[in-house]
Enzyme design. Sequence first.
Site, PDB file in Angstrom:
ATOM      1  N   ARG A 243      73.292 111.338 -21.864  1.00 35.27           N
ATOM      2  CA  ARG A 243      73.752 111.387 -20.483  1.00 35.27           C
ATOM      3  C   ARG A 243      73.008 112.496 -19.742  1.00 35.27           C
ATOM      4  O   ARG A 243      72.706 113.552 -20.296  1.00 35.27           O
ATOM      5  CB  ARG A 243      75.267 111.668 -20.407  1.00 35.27           C
ATOM      6  N   GLU A 272      70.731 110.364 -10.766  1.00 34.64           N
ATOM      7  CA  GLU A 272      70.190 109.036 -11.059  1.00 34.64           C
ATOM      8  C   GLU A 272      70.360 108.106  -9.863  1.00 34.64           C
ATOM      9  O   GLU A 272      71.482 107.920  -9.393  1.00 34.64           O
ATOM     10  CB  GLU A 272      70.872 108.451 -12.295  1.00 34.64           C
ATOM     11  N   HIS A 291      67.185 105.098 -17.607  1.00 36.46           N
ATOM     12  CA  HIS A 291      68.522 104.900 -18.180  1.00 36.46           C
ATOM     13  C   HIS A 291      68.695 103.463 -18.680  1.00 36.46           C
ATOM     14  O   HIS A 291      69.641 102.755 -18.313  1.00 36.46           O
ATOM     15  CB  HIS A 291      69.614 105.245 -17.146  1.00 36.46           C
TER      16      HIS A 291
END
Length: 330
Positions: A243, A272, A291
């Site tokens: 993360r 993000e 991601h």
Amino acid sequence: MTAATNKKKVFITETLSPSGRALLAVRDDVEMVEFPNMISAPDFNAMLKAHAPVHGVALGATRFGEPELDSSGDMKVVTRIGVGYDAVDVPALSRRKVPLLTAGTANSPSVAEQALFMMLWLAKRAAEMHAMIKDGTWATRLGALPFDLYGKTVLIVGFGRIGTRTAKRCQAMEMQVLVYDPYKTAAEIKAAGCEPVADLDLALPRADFVTIHCPKTPETVGLFDAARIKLMKPTAYLINTARGGLVDETALLDALVSGRIAGAGLDVFEQEPPPVGAALHALPNVIMAPHVAGVTREAVDRMSEQTARNILSVLDGEPIRPNVINHDVL
């Protein structure tokens, strides 16, 4: 009461795969309503209110908490098409006795593969090797030799579903595997053929690679700050497929530019998507991905199918307990 009024309304994000939808579609007592994966909170709340009562939801990146519970009217189950749940207000769900379920082991092989891929990409200097052919600099190849994973030491931070699979892949490369996880016993880690380490700071100087596989919690945010990164060897690499926010990116940038560590692999970021043109992105000793470590073609199907089963299990009164995060509601 008519059959229509007996239907349970389930909100599903557009990223739920056809195989997951199919498991819900065959049920006459379930009505599916699709919503965009990146929908804003106000728009999502408006959709929930317009369709209330809503009884289940399959979330992608959308945040979910107290306001969404209010808007849905009669939420019975919240699920994530994935394993992370930092965008979900778990205490709010627990107060309403609503279980949160994740996709369990569905994407763990994919994330473990990505972590190993990033290690190999960095060790084999893939970008530089490719450029030598493309740019016609073959003669310089002996000045940029790659190296082996064989015999190197990897430190795995977090020994859950993904960390354990990453360990197996590293063992297949004949690496020495150290594991730091304060929530696992030394016996569990040893049983997997790995060496348990009780002190992260003492273990860092031993590692050629450090790969992060722990959840994002108040305890782990900023886990790798400037002081901790400084403990790594100058020849070591840091991999984060867990993360964003677990690694201080400012400190990481400084360490990479100054040569305090050799390189990094990042699938996740503090923001993000990250801002275009960030200094970190221009470094030759960094590999990045948007991601997607746990979002392979196969993993999307596995996660979607598990998400659908999770929803149905709660609606049918038999929750899949290993996938429930807030066990206090059971």
